[in-house]
Design a protein around this motif. Structure first.
Motif, PDB file in Angstrom:
ATOM      1  N   GLY A 183       2.039  -3.096 -10.760  1.00  0.00           N
ATOM      2  CA  GLY A 183       0.874  -2.587 -11.469  1.00  0.00           C
ATOM      3  C   GLY A 183       0.075  -1.547 -10.710  1.00  0.00           C
ATOM      4  N   VAL A 184       0.582  -1.053  -9.573  1.00  0.00           N
ATOM      5  CA  VAL A 184      -0.129  -0.035  -8.794  1.00  0.00           C
ATOM      6  C   VAL A 184      -0.234   1.250  -9.609  1.00  0.00           C
ATOM      7  CG1 VAL A 184      -0.009   1.433  -6.741  1.00  0.00           C
ATOM      8  CG2 VAL A 184       0.552  -1.001  -6.576  1.00  0.00           C
ATOM      9  N   ARG A 185      -1.446   1.787  -9.680  1.00  0.00           N
ATOM     10  CA  ARG A 185      -1.681   3.006 -10.464  1.00  0.00           C
ATOM     11  C   ARG A 185      -1.933   4.242  -9.609  1.00  0.00           C
ATOM     12  NH1 ARG A 185      -5.032  -0.740 -13.018  1.00  0.00           N
ATOM     13  NH2 ARG A 185      -6.903   0.319 -12.259  1.00  0.00           N
ATOM     14  N   ARG A 186      -2.272   4.046  -8.348  1.00  0.00           N
ATOM     15  CA  ARG A 186      -2.589   5.182  -7.471  1.00  0.00           C
ATOM     16  C   ARG A 186      -1.930   4.978  -6.112  1.00  0.00           C
ATOM     17  NH1 ARG A 186      -6.573   8.823  -7.559  1.00  0.00           N
ATOM     18  NH2 ARG A 186      -7.686   7.669  -9.179  1.00  0.00           N
ATOM     19  N   ILE A 187      -1.272   6.041  -5.620  1.00  0.00           N
ATOM     20  CA  ILE A 187      -0.652   5.998  -4.297  1.00  0.00           C
ATOM     21  C   ILE A 187      -1.102   7.212  -3.498  1.00  0.00           C
ATOM     22  CG2 ILE A 187       1.507   6.061  -2.986  1.00  0.00           C
ATOM     23  CD1 ILE A 187       2.862   4.568  -5.221  1.00  0.00           C
ATOM     24  N   ASP A 231       1.842  -7.103  -6.168  1.00  0.00           N
ATOM     25  CA  ASP A 231       1.606  -7.711  -7.480  1.00  0.00           C
ATOM     26  C   ASP A 231       0.096  -7.800  -7.738  1.00  0.00           C
ATOM     27  OD1 ASP A 231       2.057  -8.922  -9.900  1.00  0.00           O
ATOM     28  OD2 ASP A 231       2.291 -10.925  -9.054  1.00  0.00           O
ATOM     29  N   GLY A 232      -0.387  -7.041  -8.700  1.00  0.00           N
ATOM     30  CA  GLY A 232      -1.799  -7.038  -9.039  1.00  0.00           C
ATOM     31  C   GLY A 232      -2.630  -6.024  -8.280  1.00  0.00           C
ATOM     32  N   ALA A 233      -2.029  -5.275  -7.337  1.00  0.00           N
ATOM     33  CA  ALA A 233      -2.769  -4.259  -6.583  1.00  0.00           C
ATOM     34  C   ALA A 233      -3.031  -3.040  -7.464  1.00  0.00           C
ATOM     35  CB  ALA A 233      -1.997  -3.847  -5.335  1.00  0.00           C
ATOM     36  N   GLU A 234      -4.144  -2.390  -7.223  1.00  0.00           N
ATOM     37  CA  GLU A 234      -4.494  -1.189  -7.976  1.00  0.00           C
ATOM     38  C   GLU A 234      -4.044   0.088  -7.280  1.00  0.00           C
ATOM     39  OE1 GLU A 234      -8.659  -1.274  -8.581  1.00  0.00           O
ATOM     40  OE2 GLU A 234      -8.637  -3.101  -9.791  1.00  0.00           O
ATOM     41  N   ALA A 235      -4.073   0.076  -5.947  1.00  0.00           N
ATOM     42  CA  ALA A 235      -3.779   1.295  -5.195  1.00  0.00           C
ATOM     43  C   ALA A 235      -3.036   0.952  -3.915  1.00  0.00           C
ATOM     44  CB  ALA A 235      -5.064   2.042  -4.871  1.00  0.00           C
ATOM     45  N   GLY A 241     -16.873  -2.177   0.318  1.00  0.00           N
ATOM     46  CA  GLY A 241     -16.835  -3.308  -0.604  1.00  0.00           C
ATOM     47  C   GLY A 241     -15.537  -3.493  -1.344  1.00  0.00           C
ATOM     48  N   GLU A 242     -14.478  -2.797  -0.892  1.00  0.00           N
ATOM     49  CA  GLU A 242     -13.175  -2.913  -1.549  1.00  0.00           C
ATOM     50  C   GLU A 242     -12.391  -4.101  -0.996  1.00  0.00           C
ATOM     51  OE1 GLU A 242     -11.986  -1.196  -3.965  1.00  0.00           O
ATOM     52  OE2 GLU A 242     -13.107   0.682  -4.026  1.00  0.00           O
ATOM     53  N   PRO A 243     -11.739  -4.888  -1.847  1.00  0.00           N
ATOM     54  CA  PRO A 243     -10.794  -5.892  -1.349  1.00  0.00           C
ATOM     55  C   PRO A 243      -9.546  -5.192  -0.807  1.00  0.00           C
ATOM     56  CG  PRO A 243     -10.783  -5.848  -3.748  1.00  0.00           C
ATOM     57  CD  PRO A 243     -11.856  -4.898  -3.329  1.00  0.00           C
ATOM     58  N   VAL A 244      -9.124  -5.585   0.389  1.00  0.00           N
ATOM     59  CA  VAL A 244      -8.050  -4.875   1.085  1.00  0.00           C
ATOM     60  C   VAL A 244      -7.027  -5.861   1.623  1.00  0.00           C
ATOM     61  CG1 VAL A 244      -7.480  -3.263   2.946  1.00  0.00           C
ATOM     62  CG2 VAL A 244      -9.704  -3.111   1.821  1.00  0.00           C
ATOM     63  N   THR A 245      -5.758  -5.491   1.498  1.00  0.00           N
ATOM     64  CA  THR A 245      -4.686  -6.203   2.187  1.00  0.00           C
ATOM     65  C   THR A 245      -4.002  -5.235   3.136  1.00  0.00           C
ATOM     66  OG1 THR A 245      -4.282  -7.710   0.347  1.00  0.00           O
ATOM     67  CG2 THR A 245      -2.527  -7.464   1.960  1.00  0.00           C
ATOM     68  N   ALA A 246      -3.995  -5.569   4.423  1.00  0.00           N
ATOM     69  CA  ALA A 246      -3.308  -4.773   5.428  1.00  0.00           C
ATOM     70  C   ALA A 246      -1.875  -5.265   5.555  1.00  0.00           C
ATOM     71  CB  ALA A 246      -4.021  -4.889   6.770  1.00  0.00           C
ATOM     72  N   VAL A 247      -0.953  -4.328   5.689  1.00  0.00           N
ATOM     73  CA  VAL A 247       0.473  -4.650   5.794  1.00  0.00           C
ATOM     74  C   VAL A 247       1.025  -4.026   7.067  1.00  0.00           C
ATOM     75  CG1 VAL A 247       2.754  -4.291   4.766  1.00  0.00           C
ATOM     76  CG2 VAL A 247       0.776  -4.770   3.298  1.00  0.00           C
ATOM     77  N   SER A 248       1.810  -4.780   7.808  1.00  0.00           N
ATOM     78  CA  SER A 248       2.575  -4.224   8.918  1.00  0.00           C
ATOM     79  C   SER A 248       3.778  -5.119   9.166  1.00  0.00           C
ATOM     80  CB  SER A 248       1.727  -4.078  10.179  1.00  0.00           C
ATOM     81  OG  SER A 248       1.703  -5.278  10.920  1.00  0.00           O
ATOM     82  N   ARG A 249       4.629  -4.697  10.094  1.00  0.00           N
ATOM     83  CA  ARG A 249       5.822  -5.479  10.410  1.00  0.00           C
ATOM     84  C   ARG A 249       5.536  -6.620  11.371  1.00  0.00           C
ATOM     85  NH1 ARG A 249       9.861  -0.843  12.343  1.00  0.00           N
ATOM     86  NH2 ARG A 249       7.937  -0.253  13.428  1.00  0.00           N
ATOM     87  N   GLN A 250       4.360  -6.616  11.982  1.00  0.00           N
ATOM     88  CA  GLN A 250       4.038  -7.638  12.970  1.00  0.00           C
ATOM     89  C   GLN A 250       3.785  -8.987  12.291  1.00  0.00           C
ATOM     90  OE1 GLN A 250       4.424  -6.690  16.083  1.00  0.00           O
ATOM     91  NE2 GLN A 250       4.802  -4.632  15.248  1.00  0.00           N
ATOM     92  N   MET A 307      -7.620  -4.517  -5.786  1.00  0.00           N
ATOM     93  CA  MET A 307      -7.057  -4.672  -4.447  1.00  0.00           C
ATOM     94  C   MET A 307      -6.379  -3.366  -4.025  1.00  0.00           C
ATOM     95  SD  MET A 307      -6.295  -6.438  -1.708  1.00  0.00           S
ATOM     96  CE  MET A 307      -6.728  -8.122  -2.195  1.00  0.00           C
ATOM     97  N   ILE A 308      -6.650  -2.938  -2.811  1.00  0.00           N
ATOM     98  CA  ILE A 308      -5.974  -1.790  -2.217  1.00  0.00           C
ATOM     99  C   ILE A 308      -5.082  -2.301  -1.089  1.00  0.00           C
ATOM    100  CG2 ILE A 308      -6.236   0.369  -0.949  1.00  0.00           C
ATOM    101  CD1 ILE A 308      -8.898   0.774  -2.368  1.00  0.00           C
ATOM    102  N   VAL A 309      -3.836  -1.908  -1.095  1.00  0.00           N
ATOM    103  CA  VAL A 309      -2.874  -2.298  -0.072  1.00  0.00           C
ATOM    104  C   VAL A 309      -2.716  -1.133   0.898  1.00  0.00           C
ATOM    105  CG1 VAL A 309      -0.480  -2.953   0.391  1.00  0.00           C
ATOM    106  CG2 VAL A 309      -1.676  -3.885  -1.608  1.00  0.00           C
ATOM    107  N   VAL A 310      -2.830  -1.424   2.195  1.00  0.00           N
ATOM    108  CA  VAL A 310      -2.728  -0.402   3.230  1.00  0.00           C
ATOM    109  C   VAL A 310      -1.529  -0.705   4.106  1.00  0.00           C
ATOM    110  CG1 VAL A 310      -3.863   0.668   5.217  1.00  0.00           C
ATOM    111  CG2 VAL A 310      -5.225  -0.018   3.216  1.00  0.00           C
ATOM    112  N   THR A 311      -0.462   0.064   3.969  1.00  0.00           N
ATOM    113  CA  THR A 311       0.674  -0.094   4.875  1.00  0.00           C
ATOM    114  C   THR A 311       0.319   0.556   6.214  1.00  0.00           C
ATOM    115  OG1 THR A 311       1.792   1.924   4.108  1.00  0.00           O
ATOM    116  CG2 THR A 311       2.316  -0.133   2.969  1.00  0.00           C
TER     117      THR A 311
END
Length: 273
Positions: free
Chosen positions: A85-89, A60-64, A23-32, A1-5
Motif C-alpha cells: 500500500g505504499v504510495r510515495r517513495i 504492509d500498511g506503510a504510506e511512504a 510527529g510521524e510514526p517511523v519504522t527504521a530498517v537495516s540488516r543489523q 507510517m513511513i519506512v526508512v531503509t
C-alpha cells in the motif's frame, strides 16, 4: 507510517529523528539484528534489500518509503511496496547516476525502475558526502596526517544531515512528486582545504599527504566495486562541470542554505581528537 531503509546510517538515522520530531510514526530498517541507538518512539525491523520478501512485513500498511540503492532487483522491492500500500517513495540515489550513468548503472537502474512505477516518486542525487572525512579519523587522531588524492580539486560536498532534511521535507510535501534533486553543499572545497578546516577546529597542525591515483585506487578496491572506484576517482580528479556546480536544490526545498563543511566538522570533531 513511513519506512526508512538504512535507518541506522548517516542519512537514514538523521531522517528517522527528523520524522519523529515532526510527529510521524517511523519504522527504521537495516540488516543489523538490533539498533541500540535508535531514537525513542521509532520501531525497528531487520531486513535486507537484497531479499525484498524480508521487507514485506514492514511495508504492509506503510504510506511512504525512503529507499536506498541496494540489492539487485529494484522491481521486486517496488512490487513489495505496492503490495503493502505504499504510495510515495523517495530514492536516495547518487549524483553519478545523472552525470555518469554508464558507470553508475546500479543507481541508474533503480531510478529508472522507480520512475516507470505507478507510485509517487522523488529522486535525491547527492554529491560527495562531508562525512567521507571519517575515513581520515584514525590517521588524524594518531598521526595528525591525512592522505588523499587530488588535493587541489574542489567539489561541493554535502552534509548528510541536509540530505536527511531534504528527504523529510519531500516525504511530507506532495509537490515534490516527479522531481529529481541534485544535492550539494553551499560552496566547493578541496581536500587540502578540508584538512585546513580540520586543523583549525582541532587547534593543531594536520599534514596533508597527496596520494597518487594508483594509491587511492588500491585503498578503495577492497571496499568498492572496480567500476565505482574508477568513476569515483574520475569525479574526484577530473569532475564534469555538473559535478563541480553548486546546486540550488537544497535551499529551494528547505528555504535555507545548505550547511558548510566547517559546520559538519564542528559537530563531529570528537571523532578526530
Amino acid at each position: 507510517m513511513i519506512v526508512v531503509t538504512g535507518g541506522t546510517g548517516q542519512v537514514g538515522g538523521q531522517l528517522v529523528r527528523e520524522l519523529l520530531e515532526a510527529g510521524e510514526p517511523v519504522t527504521a530498517v537495516s540488516r543489523q539484528p538490533e539498533a541500540p541507538g535508535l531514537p525513542e518512539g521509532a520501531r525497528y525491523h531487520q531486513a535486507d534489500l537484497s531479499d525484498p520478501d524480508s521487507l514485506r512485513p514492514v511495508l504492509d500498511g506503510a504510506e511512504a518509503l525512503f529507499l536506498l540503492v541496494a540489492g539487485d532487483s529494484p522491481q521486486d522491492i517496488l512490487d513489495a511496496a505496492k503490495a503493502g500500500g505504499v504510495r510515495r517513495i523517495v530514492l536516495l540515489s547518487s549524483q553519478g547516476a545523472g552525470t555518469r550513468p554508464e558507470t553508475y548503472r546500479h543507481a541508474r537502474g533503480h531510478e529508472e525502475a522507480l520512475m516507470a512505477s505507478s507510485v509517487d516518486w522523488t529522486v535525491l542525487r547527492p554529491g560527495g558526502f562531508a562525512s567521507n572525512t571519517f575515513a581520515w579519523a584514525e590517521s588524524v587522531r594518531t598521526r595528525r596526517t591525512v592522505e588523499a588524492p587530488f588535493g587541489e580539486v574542489a567539489l561541493p560536498v554535502i552534509d548528510p544531515a541536509d540530505i536527511a532534511a531534504v528527504a523529510a521535507a519531500v516525504l511530507h510535501e506532495p509537490s515534490h512528486t516527479g522531481r529529481v534533486y541534485e544535492l550539494t553543499g553551499p560552496d566547493t572545497i578541496t581536500p587540502r582545504e578540508q584538512v585546513r578546516v580540520l586543523a583549525e577546529a582541532l587547534g593543531e597542525p594536520v599534514e596533508f599527504a597527496e596520494q597518487t591515483r594508483a594509491e587511492a585506487r588500491a585503498r578503495m578496491l577492497p571496499v568498492m566495486p572496480e567500476a565505482v572506484v574508477e568513476g569515483t576517482l574520475d569525479i574526484l580528479g577530473d569532475p564534469l562541470p555538473a559535478e563541480s556546480r553548486v546546486s540550488p536544490d537544497v535551499e529551494a526545498v528547505l528555504g535555507r542554505p545548505p550547511r558548510t563543511y566547517a559546520d559538519w566538522v564542528a559537530r563531529n570533531l570528537a571523532a578526530f581528537r
